[in-house]
Design a protein around this motif. Sequence first.
Motif, PDB file in Angstrom:
ATOM      1  N   ILE A 159       0.832  -1.201   0.000  1.00  0.00           N
ATOM      2  CA  ILE A 159       0.000   0.000   0.000  1.00  0.00           C
ATOM      3  C   ILE A 159       0.871   1.258   0.000  1.00  0.00           C
ATOM      4  N   VAL A 160       1.973   1.228   0.741  1.00  0.00           N
ATOM      5  CA  VAL A 160       2.917   2.355   0.732  1.00  0.00           C
ATOM      6  C   VAL A 160       3.487   2.544  -0.673  1.00  0.00           C
ATOM      7  N   PHE A 161       3.792   1.433  -1.339  1.00  0.00           N
ATOM      8  CA  PHE A 161       4.279   1.508  -2.716  1.00  0.00           C
ATOM      9  C   PHE A 161       3.252   2.173  -3.626  1.00  0.00           C
ATOM     10  N   LEU A 162       1.983   1.787  -3.498  1.00  0.00           N
ATOM     11  CA  LEU A 162       0.939   2.398  -4.317  1.00  0.00           C
ATOM     12  C   LEU A 162       0.780   3.879  -4.011  1.00  0.00           C
ATOM     13  N   LEU A 163       0.950   4.251  -2.760  1.00  0.00           N
ATOM     14  CA  LEU A 163       0.881   5.668  -2.397  1.00  0.00           C
ATOM     15  C   LEU A 163       2.008   6.454  -3.059  1.00  0.00           C
ATOM     16  N   SER A 164       3.198   5.849  -3.114  1.00  0.00           N
ATOM     17  CA  SER A 164       4.319   6.518  -3.785  1.00  0.00           C
ATOM     18  C   SER A 164       4.047   6.661  -5.277  1.00  0.00           C
ATOM     19  N   GLU A 165       3.415   5.647  -5.875  1.00  0.00           N
ATOM     20  CA  GLU A 165       3.035   5.743  -7.283  1.00  0.00           C
ATOM     21  C   GLU A 165       1.979   6.833  -7.478  1.00  0.00           C
ATOM     22  N   SER A 166       1.085   6.966  -6.518  1.00  0.00           N
ATOM     23  CA  SER A 166       0.052   7.997  -6.593  1.00  0.00           C
ATOM     24  C   SER A 166       0.671   9.384  -6.615  1.00  0.00           C
ATOM     25  N   VAL A 167       1.731   9.573  -5.828  1.00  0.00           N
ATOM     26  CA  VAL A 167       2.409  10.871  -5.794  1.00  0.00           C
ATOM     27  C   VAL A 167       3.019  11.189  -7.159  1.00  0.00           C
ATOM     28  N   ILE A 168       3.587  10.179  -7.810  1.00  0.00           N
ATOM     29  CA  ILE A 168       4.173  10.387  -9.142  1.00  0.00           C
ATOM     30  C   ILE A 168       3.092  10.803 -10.131  1.00  0.00           C
ATOM     31  N   PHE A 169       1.992  10.054 -10.135  1.00  0.00           N
ATOM     32  CA  PHE A 169       0.904  10.403 -11.045  1.00  0.00           C
ATOM     33  C   PHE A 169       0.325  11.773 -10.726  1.00  0.00           C
ATOM     34  N   LEU A 170       0.210  12.092  -9.450  1.00  0.00           N
ATOM     35  CA  LEU A 170      -0.326  13.392  -9.052  1.00  0.00           C
ATOM     36  C   LEU A 170       0.542  14.522  -9.581  1.00  0.00           C
ATOM     37  N   SER A 171       1.855  14.339  -9.522  1.00  0.00           N
ATOM     38  CA  SER A 171       2.760  15.370 -10.045  1.00  0.00           C
ATOM     39  C   SER A 171       2.566  15.528 -11.550  1.00  0.00           C
ATOM     40  N   PHE A 172       2.330  14.418 -12.255  1.00  0.00           N
ATOM     41  CA  PHE A 172       2.056  14.488 -13.692  1.00  0.00           C
ATOM     42  C   PHE A 172       0.739  15.218 -13.962  1.00  0.00           C
ATOM     43  N   PHE A 173      -0.274  14.922 -13.145  1.00  0.00           N
ATOM     44  CA  PHE A 173      -1.570  15.571 -13.325  1.00  0.00           C
ATOM     45  C   PHE A 173      -1.448  17.086 -13.143  1.00  0.00           C
ATOM     46  N   VAL A 174      -0.755  17.481 -12.087  1.00  0.00           N
ATOM     47  CA  VAL A 174      -0.588  18.909 -11.810  1.00  0.00           C
ATOM     48  C   VAL A 174       0.180  19.583 -12.947  1.00  0.00           C
ATOM     49  N   GLY A 175       1.246  18.921 -13.403  1.00  0.00           N
ATOM     50  CA  GLY A 175       2.015  19.475 -14.512  1.00  0.00           C
ATOM     51  C   GLY A 175       1.171  19.635 -15.765  1.00  0.00           C
ATOM     52  N   TYR A 176       0.348  18.632 -16.042  1.00  0.00           N
ATOM     53  CA  TYR A 176      -0.522  18.694 -17.224  1.00  0.00           C
ATOM     54  C   TYR A 176      -1.490  19.872 -17.127  1.00  0.00           C
ATOM     55  N   ILE A 177      -2.100  20.038 -15.953  1.00  0.00           N
ATOM     56  CA  ILE A 177      -3.063  21.127 -15.764  1.00  0.00           C
ATOM     57  C   ILE A 177      -2.382  22.489 -15.910  1.00  0.00           C
ATOM     58  N   ASP A 224      -6.905   1.250 -12.686  1.00  0.00           N
ATOM     59  CA  ASP A 224      -8.189   1.670 -13.257  1.00  0.00           C
ATOM     60  C   ASP A 224      -8.585   3.065 -12.780  1.00  0.00           C
ATOM     61  N   VAL A 225      -8.408   3.329 -11.502  1.00  0.00           N
ATOM     62  CA  VAL A 225      -8.756   4.649 -10.967  1.00  0.00           C
ATOM     63  C   VAL A 225      -7.888   5.730 -11.599  1.00  0.00           C
ATOM     64  N   ILE A 226      -6.600   5.451 -11.737  1.00  0.00           N
ATOM     65  CA  ILE A 226      -5.697   6.423 -12.368  1.00  0.00           C
ATOM     66  C   ILE A 226      -6.146   6.723 -13.791  1.00  0.00           C
ATOM     67  N   TRP A 227      -6.581   5.686 -14.519  1.00  0.00           N
ATOM     68  CA  TRP A 227      -6.996   5.918 -15.904  1.00  0.00           C
ATOM     69  C   TRP A 227      -8.256   6.771 -15.978  1.00  0.00           C
ATOM     70  N   ILE A 228      -9.172   6.624 -15.044  1.00  0.00           N
ATOM     71  CA  ILE A 228     -10.377   7.454 -15.039  1.00  0.00           C
ATOM     72  C   ILE A 228      -9.989   8.930 -14.957  1.00  0.00           C
ATOM     73  N   VAL A 229      -9.034   9.239 -14.079  1.00  0.00           N
ATOM     74  CA  VAL A 229      -8.572  10.621 -13.953  1.00  0.00           C
ATOM     75  C   VAL A 229      -7.902  11.080 -15.250  1.00  0.00           C
ATOM     76  N   LEU A 230      -7.068  10.196 -15.819  1.00  0.00           N
ATOM     77  CA  LEU A 230      -6.387  10.544 -17.069  1.00  0.00           C
ATOM     78  C   LEU A 230      -7.377  10.767 -18.201  1.00  0.00           C
ATOM     79  N   PHE A 231      -8.375   9.938 -18.285  1.00  0.00           N
ATOM     80  CA  PHE A 231      -9.367  10.057 -19.354  1.00  0.00           C
ATOM     81  C   PHE A 231     -10.090  11.398 -19.261  1.00  0.00           C
TER      82      PHE A 231
END
Length: 201
Positions: A31-49, A187-194
């Motif tokens: 779960i800690v690993f997934l949280l770290s992955e979430s932070v990476i994706f979040l940084s990408f989302f913020v950069g995209y916005i 799947d949740v990450i892709w919903i946000v990306l979509f």
Amino acid sequence: MSTANLDPSLDAATAHGAEHEEEDHRMFGFIVFLLSESVIFLSFFVGYIVYKTSAADWFPAGFEGLEVREPLINTVVLVSSSFVIYFAERFLHKENLWGFRAFWLLTMAMGSFFLYGQAVEWMGLPFGFTDGLFGGTFYLLTGFHGLHVLTGVLLQGIMLGRSFLPNNYAGGEFGVASTSLFWHFVDVIWIVLFILIYVWQ
């Protein structure tokens, strides 16, 4: 001589408790690993916005926007696979291996369909990775997510193979549970990306 040495059932109970404690620690680490992955994706989302809201010319020259129909179909397939993998887990809990294998294999097929659809989309796009901010962020985000989907499908293949080993899940189902959790995360990450890439154009 201790009481534990005189009572074999006590030793078995202790070992069983230790096993579950180890499994809990492994899941916590995952779960800690997934949280770290979430932070990476979040940084990408913020950069995209930030890039999208500040760029004067967002799309590459001559390009007006992404096609939504095919990606939407891929999205429905990928999100639906979360329900399929859940039923696969339920079959495993009921010790129905053939039901588990059927739904697990269907999940793999749905993930592979998504990857195929993404590859077809990439090949049909009129811009590349170096074509402006949109081109770079689009391929970075969808490619990084696609890598996670591929990893999930490979992990599912390993878990499917393990189901054919005698008594493989007698000691617990951490591998299946963690792989399933990873798939829900993807799947949740892709919903946000979509929403960011295809809906908000």
